[in-house]
Write an enzyme that holds these catalytic residues in place. Structure first.
Site, PDB file in Angstrom:
ATOM      1  N   LYS A 151     -35.465 -98.679 -68.728  1.00 33.25           N
ATOM      2  CA  LYS A 151     -35.471-100.076 -68.271  1.00 33.25           C
ATOM      3  C   LYS A 151     -36.660-100.802 -68.879  1.00 33.25           C
ATOM      4  O   LYS A 151     -37.803-100.386 -68.709  1.00 33.25           O
ATOM      5  CB  LYS A 151     -35.557-100.128 -66.752  1.00 33.25           C
ATOM      6  CG  LYS A 151     -35.756-101.529 -66.180  1.00 33.25           C
ATOM      7  CD  LYS A 151     -36.029-101.482 -64.674  1.00 33.25           C
ATOM      8  CE  LYS A 151     -36.423-102.840 -64.126  1.00 33.25           C
ATOM      9  NZ  LYS A 151     -36.784-102.782 -62.694  1.00 33.25           N
ATOM     10  N   ASP A 208     -40.950-109.248 -64.614  1.00 34.29           N
ATOM     11  CA  ASP A 208     -39.930-109.497 -63.601  1.00 34.29           C
ATOM     12  C   ASP A 208     -40.456-110.472 -62.561  1.00 34.29           C
ATOM     13  O   ASP A 208     -41.200-110.099 -61.657  1.00 34.29           O
ATOM     14  CB  ASP A 208     -39.527-108.178 -62.927  1.00 34.29           C
ATOM     15  CG  ASP A 208     -38.474-108.386 -61.856  1.00 34.29           C
ATOM     16  OD1 ASP A 208     -37.797-109.438 -61.897  1.00 34.29           O
ATOM     17  OD2 ASP A 208     -38.321-107.508 -60.991  1.00 34.29           O
ATOM     18  N   LYS A 265     -40.331-113.377 -56.660  1.00 33.24           N
ATOM     19  CA  LYS A 265     -41.287-112.554 -55.926  1.00 33.24           C
ATOM     20  C   LYS A 265     -42.482-113.412 -55.510  1.00 33.24           C
ATOM     21  O   LYS A 265     -42.766-114.440 -56.114  1.00 33.24           O
ATOM     22  CB  LYS A 265     -41.780-111.398 -56.803  1.00 33.24           C
ATOM     23  CG  LYS A 265     -40.718-110.403 -57.211  1.00 33.24           C
ATOM     24  CD  LYS A 265     -41.303-109.352 -58.149  1.00 33.24           C
ATOM     25  CE  LYS A 265     -40.239-108.388 -58.663  1.00 33.24           C
ATOM     26  NZ  LYS A 265     -39.802-107.460 -57.609  1.00 33.24           N
ATOM     27  N   ASP A 301     -42.833-103.557 -65.260  1.00 34.97           N
ATOM     28  CA  ASP A 301     -41.420-103.291 -64.993  1.00 34.97           C
ATOM     29  C   ASP A 301     -40.681-102.816 -66.237  1.00 34.97           C
ATOM     30  O   ASP A 301     -39.463-102.640 -66.206  1.00 34.97           O
ATOM     31  CB  ASP A 301     -40.749-104.534 -64.405  1.00 34.97           C
ATOM     32  CG  ASP A 301     -39.679-104.177 -63.387  1.00 34.97           C
ATOM     33  OD1 ASP A 301     -39.699-103.052 -62.872  1.00 34.97           O
ATOM     34  OD2 ASP A 301     -38.819-105.035 -63.098  1.00 34.97           O
ATOM     35  N   ASP A 307     -33.293-110.169 -57.968  1.00 35.06           N
ATOM     36  CA  ASP A 307     -34.387-109.221 -58.163  1.00 35.06           C
ATOM     37  C   ASP A 307     -33.882-107.780 -58.243  1.00 35.06           C
ATOM     38  O   ASP A 307     -34.667-106.851 -58.355  1.00 35.06           O
ATOM     39  CB  ASP A 307     -35.419-109.351 -57.040  1.00 35.06           C
ATOM     40  CG  ASP A 307     -36.756-108.710 -57.401  1.00 35.06           C
ATOM     41  OD1 ASP A 307     -37.012-108.529 -58.617  1.00 35.06           O
ATOM     42  OD2 ASP A 307     -37.527-108.376 -56.487  1.00 35.06           O
ATOM     43  N   GLU A 325     -32.331-106.574 -60.810  1.00 34.55           N
ATOM     44  CA  GLU A 325     -31.925-106.801 -62.203  1.00 34.55           C
ATOM     45  C   GLU A 325     -32.002-105.564 -63.080  1.00 34.55           C
ATOM     46  O   GLU A 325     -31.306-105.460 -64.090  1.00 34.55           O
ATOM     47  CB  GLU A 325     -32.780-107.915 -62.807  1.00 34.55           C
ATOM     48  CG  GLU A 325     -34.117-107.495 -63.421  1.00 34.55           C
ATOM     49  CD  GLU A 325     -35.078-106.857 -62.439  1.00 34.55           C
ATOM     50  OE1 GLU A 325     -35.904-106.031 -62.873  1.00 34.55           O
ATOM     51  OE2 GLU A 325     -35.024-107.179 -61.239  1.00 34.55           O
ATOM     52  N   ARG A 372     -31.001-102.521 -62.689  1.00 34.29           N
ATOM     53  CA  ARG A 372     -29.741-101.762 -62.774  1.00 34.29           C
ATOM     54  C   ARG A 372     -28.727-102.455 -63.679  1.00 34.29           C
ATOM     55  O   ARG A 372     -27.880-101.794 -64.279  1.00 34.29           O
ATOM     56  CB  ARG A 372     -29.185-101.549 -61.369  1.00 34.29           C
ATOM     57  CG  ARG A 372     -28.783-102.803 -60.642  1.00 34.29           C
ATOM     58  CD  ARG A 372     -28.764-102.635 -59.131  1.00 34.29           C
ATOM     59  NE  ARG A 372     -30.107-102.478 -58.604  1.00 34.29           N
ATOM     60  CZ  ARG A 372     -30.385-102.278 -57.313  1.00 34.29           C
ATOM     61  NH1 ARG A 372     -29.387-102.208 -56.440  1.00 34.29           N
ATOM     62  NH2 ARG A 372     -31.628-102.169 -56.901  1.00 34.29           N
TER      63      ARG A 372
END
Length: 502
Positions: A269, A274, A281, A292, A351, A353, A355
Site C-alpha cells: 500500500k 492520507d 482526519k 501510510d 478513509d 482507502e 484496501r
C-alpha cells in the site's frame, strides 16, 4: 540519513575491513596505532580473559563499578566507567550477555542496545572486544548497531556525525563474508525508513516512482502505469483514491527475476499521504499519515535487499501509489466503484482507502504474473493497532502454512507477527453493490482483511497489517525513532527461507 561506520579488525593483523553503510563500500585501513575513545567489553557468567586483563590494568576499578551498580551480567545490562584508571580510554562500557547462548534476534537487539547506550555526541570511535563470539555472532551485533544508528537528519541544521566501531576478531575476512548479506538487508531497511520519514510534499507518487527507478542499476525491471493507463485497465478503485490530488495515482512494478518459475508477489500500500479524503482526519494523528505508504516502502526495500545480494529468487513487488487528498474531484461517500476484478464497491468511508489501492494492485499482479503466492503489506487499520499495539504485525491468511512460515521468520528478525482471524464478510454486504469498503461494525482489522480476500482468487495469500509498526515514537533495540522499515527484514527472511528450503 546517516549510518555508522563499522570496522572488523584482527588483533593480530595490521589491516581492518571498513564498511560504509551509506555507500556500501569496502576499504582497507591500518588501525595498529589508532586510539579510540571508548572500549566495550562483554561479560556473561564468570570472567573472560579481556575483562580480567582490563580490570587488572585499572587496579580493580571495573570490578568495583560492577559491584556498586549491582551489575549481574544479565542480557542487555550495562555499566559505564568514565575516565578509567590507567587506561587510554575516556570510558569503558561493560555489556551483560547473560548465561545462555544468544540467538540471532538477541544478538541483533544487543547490538542495537549498545548503539543506544553509546549515542552521546562525544563518543566517536569505539573499540569492541568480541573474543567470545564467532563470526556470525559478531556480524549480527554489528548489524544491530547499524540498524539502531540510522538517523534521518535531512532537515536538521546539526547533522549527525557518524561513529566508528572497530571489532577485534580473529578472522576479519570471515566476518566480512558473514556481514555482507546483512549489509544489503540493512540498506533495504534504510531505503524503507527514508521513504517513510520523508515529508509528504517531497514524496508524492511521482517521487516514489523516481526512487523505484533507481533499482534498475541492480538489475530490477521497473514498470510504471500512469493515471490514463490505470483508468484504461479498469483499475477504478486505485484511480479514485488519487483523484483528489494534482498528479493522480500510479502503479509501479519492481520485478527482480533471478530464478525460474512463478514469482512470489508482494503488494504494498503506497498512500503517500492520507488526509482521510472528504471524511478528513483530525488532530495529531493526521501528522503520522505521511507513513501510510510504509507498506510500499517495505516492498521496495525488500526488492532492493534481494537484488543487491543477488539472491537466486523470483520476486515481483507491485505498489499502488496515491495521495488521498480533498478537492472537487475527490471520490465521495455513496460513490460506486468498479474494480479491475469486476466487483463493485460502495464507498461508505473515504478513509478506508488503502484496501481500494490494494484491491486493484493485487488484481494486476495476479493477472500479469500468475504468482505462486501473494503477500500484501499495509498500514491498514486502527483495529490492528488496538489489538496488537506497536510490537507485532497482524497477519491474516487463507493458508495455514504461510502463517507458520511468517511467524517463524518474524521471530528470527525481531519483527514478530500474530495471526488474527478472517471473517465477518457479512459486515461488508451492500444493498446496491457487491461490497462496502468499510464494515458495518465488527473488528475493523478483520473486515478489512476479508475485503482484500475477495481479490486474491485461488492464490495462497497472506495479509500483513503494520498499522502502528511503521513509525516508532521512541527507540528500542535496533529500531530508532521514526520510520522503522518494518517488513523488510520479515519479508526478506521469509523469501530467503523459501529459497534455501528448495
Amino acid at each position: 540519513m546517516k549510518g555508522k561506520l563499522v570496522k572488523f579488525s584482527s588483533v593480530f593483523m595490521a589491516v581492518a575491513i571498513s564498511f560504509s553503510v551509506n555507500a556500501q563500500s569496502i576499504k582497507f585501513d591500518s588501525v595498529v596505532n589508532k586510539q579510540s575513545d571508548t572500549l566495550v567489553l562483554f561479560k556473561g557468567e564468570g570472567d573472560n580473559v579481556s575483562f580480567t586483563q582490563i580490570d587488572q590494568q585499572t587496579a580493580g576499578q571495573l570490578s568495583r563499578a560492577i559491584k556498586a551498580n549491582a551489575f549481574d551480567s544479565s542480557l542487555n545490562s550495562f555499566v559505564q566507567v568514565i575516565a578509567p584508571h590507567q587506561l587510554n580510554y575516556d570510558r569503558v562500557l561493560v555489556v551483560g550477555t547473560g548465561t545462555e547462548a544468544l540467538s540471532k534476534p538477541e544478538l541483533t537487539k544487543l547490538g542495537g542496545n549498545i548503539a543506544g547506550e553509546l549515542s552521546s555526541k562525544q563518543i566517536l570511535d569505539v573499540s569492541i572486544v568480541a573474543e567470545q563470539f564467532d563470526t556470525k555472532q559478531v556480524s549480527l551485533i554489528a548489524h544491530g548497531i547499524n540498524l539502531r544508528s540510522y538517523d534521518f537528519d535531512k532537515y536538521k541544521k546539526d547533522k549527525t556525525q557518524p561513529k566508528k566501531y572497530t571489532f577485534d576478531v580473529q578472522d576479519s575476512s570471515a566476518v566480512e563474508s558473514a556481514y555482507a548479506r546483512l549489509l544489503h538487508i540493512q540498506d533495504g531497511v534504510f531505503l524503507a525508513r527514508d521513504l517513510t520519514n520523508e515529508a509528504p510534499s517531497e514524496l508524492t507518487p511521482k517521487d516514489f516512482v523516481s526512487e523505484a527507478k533507481k533499482l534498475k542499476k541492480l538489475g530490477v525491471k521497473i514498470r510504471v502505469l500512469e493515471p490514463k493507463q490505470i483508468k484504461k485497465l479498469g483499475m477504478n478503485a486505485l484511480e479514485a483514491v488519487g483523484r483528489g490530488s494534482v498528479d493522480g495515482s500510479r502503479l509501479v512494478v519492481a520485478h527482480y527475476e533471478a530464478a525460474d518459475g512463478a514469482p512470489i508477489a508482494i503488494a504494498g500500500k503506497g498512500v503517500t499521504f492520507d488526509s482521510g479524503g472528504i471524511q478528513i482526519k483530525t488532530g495529531e494523528h493526521i501528522v503520522r499519515m505521511k507513513s501510510d505508504m510504509a507498506g510500499a516502502a517495505a516492498a521496495l526495500g525488500t526488492i532492493k535487499a534481494l537484488a543487491a545480494m543477488e539472491a537466486k529468487v523470483n520476486v515481483v513487488a507491485v505498489m499502488g501509489l496515491a495521495e488521498n487528498m480533498v478537492s472537487e474531484k475527490s471520490f465521495i461517500p455513496g460513490d460506486i466503484l468498479t474494480t479491475a476484478e469486476g466487483l463493485t464497491v460502495e464507498i461508505t468511508h473515504t478513509d478506508a482507502e488503502g484496501r481500494l489501492v490494494l484491491a486493484d494492485s493485487m488484481w494486476y499482479v495476479r493477472e500479469n504474473y500468475q504468482p505462486s503466492v501473494l503477500v500484501d503489506i499495509a498500514t491498514l487499520t486502527g483495529g490492528k493497532y488496538a489489538a496488537l499495539g506497536t510490537k507485532m504485525g497482524g497477519i491474516f491468511s487463507n493458508d495455514d502454512q504461510l502463517v507458520k512460515e511468517f511467524t517463524f521468520a518474524g521471530k528470527a528478525v525481531n519483527e514478530p507477527v500474530w495471526q488474527l482471524p478472517l471473517g465477518y464478510k457479512e459486515m461488508l454486504e451492500s444493498p446496491i453493490a457487491d461490497l462496502r469498503n468499510s464494515g458495518k461494525g465488527g473488528p475493523s482489522a478483520t473486515t478489512a482483511a476479508s475485503f482484500l480476500q475477495q481479490f486474491v482468487g485461488e492464490t495462497p495469500w497472506l495479509h500483513i497489517d503494520i498499522a502502528g509498526n511503521a513509525l516508532a515514537a521512541s527507540p528500542s533495540g535496533e529500531v530508532p525513532v521514526g520510520g522503522t522499515g518494518f517488513g523488510v527484514r520479515l519479508l526478506t527472511e521469509w523469501i530467503l527461507n523459501q529459497h534455501e528450503a528448495k
